[in-house]
Design a protein around this motif. Structure first.
Motif, PDB file in Angstrom:
ATOM      1  N   PRO A 359      74.913  10.235   3.464  1.00  0.00           N
ATOM      2  CA  PRO A 359      74.794  11.418   4.318  1.00  0.00           C
ATOM      3  C   PRO A 359      75.647  12.580   3.815  1.00  0.00           C
ATOM      4  CG  PRO A 359      76.333   9.886   5.277  1.00  0.00           C
ATOM      5  CD  PRO A 359      75.810   9.221   4.034  1.00  0.00           C
ATOM      6  N   VAL A 360      75.228  13.797   4.136  1.00  0.00           N
ATOM      7  CA  VAL A 360      76.108  14.952   3.966  1.00  0.00           C
ATOM      8  C   VAL A 360      77.270  14.782   4.952  1.00  0.00           C
ATOM      9  CG1 VAL A 360      76.301  17.454   4.275  1.00  0.00           C
ATOM     10  CG2 VAL A 360      74.224  16.462   3.267  1.00  0.00           C
ATOM     11  N   VAL A 361      78.496  14.971   4.468  1.00  0.00           N
ATOM     12  CA  VAL A 361      79.674  14.744   5.315  1.00  0.00           C
ATOM     13  C   VAL A 361      80.329  16.081   5.657  1.00  0.00           C
ATOM     14  CG1 VAL A 361      81.931  13.622   5.500  1.00  0.00           C
ATOM     15  CG2 VAL A 361      80.062  12.471   4.297  1.00  0.00           C
ATOM     16  N   VAL A 362      80.459  16.336   6.946  1.00  0.00           N
ATOM     17  CA  VAL A 362      81.195  17.517   7.425  1.00  0.00           C
ATOM     18  C   VAL A 362      82.662  17.118   7.578  1.00  0.00           C
ATOM     19  CG1 VAL A 362      81.454  19.203   9.269  1.00  0.00           C
ATOM     20  CG2 VAL A 362      79.159  18.427   8.605  1.00  0.00           C
ATOM     21  N   SER A 378      74.721  18.196  14.019  1.00  0.00           N
ATOM     22  CA  SER A 378      73.500  18.144  14.820  1.00  0.00           C
ATOM     23  C   SER A 378      72.407  19.024  14.228  1.00  0.00           C
ATOM     24  CB  SER A 378      73.798  18.574  16.259  1.00  0.00           C
ATOM     25  OG  SER A 378      74.669  17.654  16.874  1.00  0.00           O
ATOM     26  N   GLU A 379      72.777  20.196  13.727  1.00  0.00           N
ATOM     27  CA  GLU A 379      71.795  21.087  13.096  1.00  0.00           C
ATOM     28  C   GLU A 379      71.153  20.405  11.888  1.00  0.00           C
ATOM     29  OE1 GLU A 379      73.386  24.957  12.175  1.00  0.00           O
ATOM     30  OE2 GLU A 379      74.442  25.053  14.094  1.00  0.00           O
ATOM     31  N   LEU A 380      71.973  19.777  11.074  1.00  0.00           N
ATOM     32  CA  LEU A 380      71.457  19.099   9.885  1.00  0.00           C
ATOM     33  C   LEU A 380      70.542  17.943  10.270  1.00  0.00           C
ATOM     34  CD1 LEU A 380      74.752  19.083   7.776  1.00  0.00           C
ATOM     35  CD2 LEU A 380      72.688  20.399   7.267  1.00  0.00           C
ATOM     36  N   ARG A 381      70.954  17.162  11.260  1.00  0.00           N
ATOM     37  CA  ARG A 381      70.142  16.015  11.678  1.00  0.00           C
ATOM     38  C   ARG A 381      68.796  16.458  12.240  1.00  0.00           C
ATOM     39  NH1 ARG A 381      75.106  12.725  14.620  1.00  0.00           N
ATOM     40  NH2 ARG A 381      75.925  11.695  12.737  1.00  0.00           N
ATOM     41  N   ALA A 383      67.158  18.907  11.373  1.00  0.00           N
ATOM     42  CA  ALA A 383      66.333  19.336  10.241  1.00  0.00           C
ATOM     43  C   ALA A 383      65.902  18.151   9.375  1.00  0.00           C
ATOM     44  CB  ALA A 383      67.107  20.352   9.394  1.00  0.00           C
ATOM     45  N   GLY A 384      66.231  16.937   9.825  1.00  0.00           N
ATOM     46  CA  GLY A 384      65.816  15.740   9.091  1.00  0.00           C
ATOM     47  C   GLY A 384      66.736  15.357   7.954  1.00  0.00           C
ATOM     48  N   ILE A 385      67.967  15.879   7.957  1.00  0.00           N
ATOM     49  CA  ILE A 385      68.927  15.606   6.883  1.00  0.00           C
ATOM     50  C   ILE A 385      69.955  14.584   7.369  1.00  0.00           C
ATOM     51  CG2 ILE A 385      70.730  16.628   5.418  1.00  0.00           C
ATOM     52  CD1 ILE A 385      69.189  19.328   5.755  1.00  0.00           C
ATOM     53  N   ARG A 386      70.205  13.565   6.576  1.00  0.00           N
ATOM     54  CA  ARG A 386      71.248  12.595   6.916  1.00  0.00           C
ATOM     55  C   ARG A 386      72.598  13.310   6.925  1.00  0.00           C
ATOM     56  NH1 ARG A 386      71.960   7.267   3.744  1.00  0.00           N
ATOM     57  NH2 ARG A 386      72.981   6.680   5.693  1.00  0.00           N
ATOM     58  N   ALA A 387      73.345  13.160   7.999  1.00  0.00           N
ATOM     59  CA  ALA A 387      74.632  13.854   8.093  1.00  0.00           C
ATOM     60  C   ALA A 387      75.559  13.120   9.038  1.00  0.00           C
ATOM     61  CB  ALA A 387      74.415  15.287   8.589  1.00  0.00           C
ATOM     62  N   GLU A 388      76.853  13.313   8.800  1.00  0.00           N
ATOM     63  CA  GLU A 388      77.866  12.750   9.694  1.00  0.00           C
ATOM     64  C   GLU A 388      79.126  13.604   9.636  1.00  0.00           C
ATOM     65  OE1 GLU A 388      80.561   9.509   7.626  1.00  0.00           O
ATOM     66  OE2 GLU A 388      78.473   8.855   7.488  1.00  0.00           O
ATOM     67  N   MET A 389      79.883  13.557  10.711  1.00  0.00           N
ATOM     68  CA  MET A 389      81.205  14.174  10.746  1.00  0.00           C
ATOM     69  C   MET A 389      82.224  13.106  10.375  1.00  0.00           C
ATOM     70  SD  MET A 389      83.086  16.167  13.925  1.00  0.00           S
ATOM     71  CE  MET A 389      83.070  14.739  15.028  1.00  0.00           C
ATOM     72  N   PHE A 390      83.230  13.476   9.580  1.00  0.00           N
ATOM     73  CA  PHE A 390      84.254  12.504   9.200  1.00  0.00           C
ATOM     74  C   PHE A 390      85.001  12.037  10.445  1.00  0.00           C
ATOM     75  CE2 PHE A 390      88.612  11.422   7.910  1.00  0.00           C
ATOM     76  CZ  PHE A 390      88.325  10.376   7.048  1.00  0.00           C
ATOM     77  N   LEU A 391      84.999  10.741  10.687  1.00  0.00           N
ATOM     78  CA  LEU A 391      85.584  10.187  11.908  1.00  0.00           C
ATOM     79  C   LEU A 391      86.875   9.408  11.654  1.00  0.00           C
ATOM     80  CD1 LEU A 391      82.310   8.914  13.656  1.00  0.00           C
ATOM     81  CD2 LEU A 391      83.569  11.039  14.081  1.00  0.00           C
ATOM     82  N   GLY A 392      87.377   9.440  10.424  1.00  0.00           N
ATOM     83  CA  GLY A 392      88.609   8.730  10.122  1.00  0.00           C
ATOM     84  C   GLY A 392      89.823   9.442  10.696  1.00  0.00           C
ATOM     85  N   SER A 393      90.987   8.821  10.563  1.00  0.00           N
ATOM     86  CA  SER A 393      92.216   9.365  11.163  1.00  0.00           C
ATOM     87  C   SER A 393      92.952  10.322  10.238  1.00  0.00           C
ATOM     88  CB  SER A 393      93.152   8.219  11.558  1.00  0.00           C
ATOM     89  OG  SER A 393      93.457   7.420  10.422  1.00  0.00           O
ATOM     90  N   THR A 394      92.622  10.311   8.925  1.00  0.00           N
ATOM     91  CA  THR A 394      93.389  11.127   7.988  1.00  0.00           C
ATOM     92  C   THR A 394      92.996  12.598   8.067  1.00  0.00           C
ATOM     93  OG1 THR A 394      94.009  11.416   5.658  1.00  0.00           O
ATOM     94  CG2 THR A 394      91.748  10.713   6.099  1.00  0.00           C
ATOM     95  N   LYS A 395      93.989  13.474   7.891  1.00  0.00           N
ATOM     96  CA  LYS A 395      93.735  14.918   7.802  1.00  0.00           C
ATOM     97  C   LYS A 395      93.683  15.368   6.350  1.00  0.00           C
ATOM     98  CE  LYS A 395      96.215  15.912  12.138  1.00  0.00           C
ATOM     99  NZ  LYS A 395      97.358  16.661  12.743  1.00  0.00           N
TER     100      LYS A 395
END
Length: 472
Positions: A359-362, A378-381, A383-395
Motif C-alpha cells: 500500500p501507499v503509506v501516509v 480515505s481519498e486514496l482508498r 479511488a481504488g488505491i491500496r493505502a494505509e496510515m502508519f500506525l506504529g508508535s515511532t515518530k
C-alpha cells in the motif's frame, strides 16, 4: 508476565508450512490460469468441507479402534468418527450420491483446496497440501477419459510449460489382462508387479526384470524384494512393457478410441502418449489412467540430474460412487498437486516470484494531525488505491520509511508543518528512489538529491499517485 513464566516456543508441527504474500500471490495466479481452462471445458466449481465422516473416505478407513492411520480423525460428541479429507475425490463421490436426484448427469465439476495425510513427512512431502481436481461423474465412455487428458495438456500449455511435459496414458484393464495372462492371482503379487512396472522410467527393462523376479539391489547395497515371478511369467509382463499389449482386451480398445480422439483434436504424441508403464497407485482405478510428467531435468538431493516427474494424474474410478448407491455410477477425473506444480513453475521461471505491491503509506509526522492523514488515506482508498496510515508508535521519519520499504510500498506521503502551511505534500517514490540509490555512494549527496521525491498540491494527491503508479 513474570520472569518465571515459561515462554512458548513458536514452531510449526512437522509436515506443515506457512505461506507468505509472495507465495500466495504466485500460486493464486497459477490457480486462476488452471480455473480458466477448466471452465472453458464446461466444468463448474463445487466446494466440500474439510471434514467428512471417516467411513466416507472408504479405503482409507483402517480396521482399528481409533481410525487415524493415514488420516487425521476425531470423534464427534455423538461418538461418530470424522476425518480431515485425504483427497478431493472421496468427498465428491459423497456429494454426488447425496445430491443424486438434483444434479445433472454427467456431472462436471472442479474443486480446489487443502487435503491432509497423517503420514511421516519428508523432503517435499507435506501433511497438508493443496490439490486442484476436475471430474466427470456419470459418463461411461472413453471419450470422457480422453477429454481429461486433453484438458491436462491445455493446462500445461496455459502455464507456459509447452514442450516440457507429456501426458502419459494407460488402462488398468490392460494391466489386469497382462496379469491374468501371466498367471498372477494374489493381490500381494499383483501389487508387486504393478510397482515393478511403475519403475520402468527409473530402472529400465533390466531393472524391472529384476523386480519381477527375486528382487533388485541398488548402488548403495539396499535390496528391494521382487514379485517372485518365474521367468515365463516375467516374460509376459516384459513383452507388455516393450509395447506388445494383449490381444482382444477391452482396455486396448478403449485406448484405441482415446488415441483416435487425440488425433482428431490435434494432440500429437509430444503432448499425449499411450505408455504401458503408467500404473497409478490407488486401488479404485478401474479403466484408463493418466499422469502429467514434466520432462525437464532437475538435480536431486545427491546432485544427480533426474527428470522432474509427475505433477498430477488420475483415471477412471467406476466403483467409488457405487459405495453409496446400488446402481453403477461411472466416473473419471484427475488431480493436480498444486505445491509440486508451483515448484516446477518456479524452476522454469513461469511462476511470478515478486512480492505483491504494497500500500501507499501516509507517514505520521505530527501525532495531533492524524485526522488529516486519515482523510488522505480515505481519498486514496475511494479511488481504488491500496493505502494505509502508519500506525506504529515511532515518530522517527527514517523508521517509518523503512516500514514502508518492508511493506513493498510504491510511495510514501509526507506532510509536516511546513507542507501543511503551504498546502502541499511531499511524495517519495520508493521505486525510483531505490533505482537512484544504486548510483549514489556518498551520504551527503543522497540527502541533497532526495532521489524519487517531489511535491504536489494537496488537492492533487490522488491524481499524482495514480500517475506515479501507472508509470511504475
Amino acid at each position: 508476565m513474570t520472569e518465571k513464566t515459561k515462554l512458548i516456543n513458536p514452531r510449526l508441527p512437522r509436515g506443515f508450512e506457512d505461506r507468505t504474500p509472495g507465495d500466495i500471490a504466485a500460486v493464486g495466479q497459477m490457480i486462476e490460469t488452471i480455473r480458466r481452462v477448466y471452465e472453458r471445458y464446461g466444468f463448474d466449481p463445487v466446494e466440500t468441507p474439510l471434514f467428512e465422516f471417516t467411513e466416507t473416505l472408504g479405503k482409507f478407513l483402517p480396521d482399528t479402534d481409533r481410525p487415524n492411520a493415514g488420516v487425521f480423525s476425531l470423534q464427534d460428541d455423538d461418538e461418530q468418527w470424522m476425518s480431515l479429507r485425504y483427497d478431493l475425490t472421496a468427498p465428491l463421490a459423497r456429494y454426488f450420491a447425496e445430491n443424486f436426484e438434483t444434479l445433472p448427469k454427467p456431472y462436471r465439476s472442479y474443486r480446489q483446496g487443502y487435503v491432509f495425510r497423517n503420514e511421516k513427512p519428508g523432503p517435499g512431502r507435506f501433511r497438508q497440501f493443496m490439490q486442484f481436481d476436475a471430474d466427470t461423474v456419470g459418463a461411461p465412455g472413453a471419450e470422457a477419459d480422453a477429454e481429461m487428458c486433453m484438458m491436462m495438456a491445455d493446462v500445461m500449455d496455459a502455464l507456459g510449460l509447452g514442450g516440457k511435459y507429456v501426458v502419459r496414458v494407460n488402462n488398468r484393464k490392460v494391466l489386469d489382462g497382462v496379469l491374468e495372462a501371466a498367471g498372477v492371482t494374489s493381490d500381494e503379487q499383483k501389487l508387486s508387479v504393478l510397482r515393478a512396472v511403475d519403475k520402468l522410467d527409473k530402472f529400465g527393462p533390466e531393472g524391472v526384470k529384476l523386480l519381477l523376479g527375486a528382487g533388485r539391489k541398488d548402488e548403495s547395497g539396499d535390496f528391494t524384494k521382487g514379485a517372485g515371478l518365474t521367468d515365463a511369467q516375467a516374460a509376459v509382463v516384459l513383452d507388455y512393457v516393450a509395447g506388445k499389449p494383449p490381444a482382444d482386451n477391452e482396455g486396448v480398445a478403449e485406448l484405441n478410441t482415446m488415441q483416435a480422439l487425440f488425433d482428431a483434436a490435434g494432440y500429437g504424441t509430444d503432448k499425449i502418449k499411450i505408455d504401458p508403464s503408467v500404473v497409478r497407485g490407488l486401488e479404485y482405478y478401474t479403466g484408463p489412467v493418466f499422469e502429467i510428467e514434466l520432462t525437464f531435468k532437475v538435480q536431486n538431493e545427491k546432485g544427480q540430474d533426474v527428470v522432474f516427474g509427475s505433477v498430477g494424474g488420475g483415471g477412471r474410478y467406476d466403483g467409488l460412487v457405487s459405495r453409496f448407491r446400488r446402481e453403477p455410477v461411472p466416473a473419471t477425473g484427475f488431480s493436480i498437486g498444486v505445491s509440486r506444480l508451483a515448484n516446477a513453475l518456479k524452476l522454469t521461471g513461469n511462476l511470478g516470484s515478486k512480492e505483491p505491491v504494497g500500500p501507499v503509506v501516509v507517514l505520521v509526522m505530527d501525532k495531533d494531525q492524524t485526522a488529516r492523514y486519515q482523510a488522505m488515506v480515505s481519498e486514496l482508498r475511494k479511488a481504488g488505491i491500496r493505502a494505509e496510515m502508519f500506525l506504529g508508535s515511532t515518530k522517527n521519519f527514517g523508521k517509518q520509511v523503512s516500514y514502508a520499504d518492508k511493506r513493498n510500498a510504491p510511495a510514501v506521503i509526507i506532510e509536516g508543518s511546513q507542507e501543511r502551511e503551504q498546502g502541499i505534500l511531499q511524495i517519495k517514490d520508493l521505486v525510483a528512489g531505490k533505482q537512484a540509490a544504486e548510483g549514489i555512494t556518498d551520504n551527503a549527496e543522497w540527502k541533497a538529491a532526495r532521489p524519487g521525491q517531489f511535491e504536489v498540491k494537496r488537492e492533487d494527491l490522488v491524481s499524482a499517485i495514480q500517475k506515479l503508479l501507472s508509470e511504475q
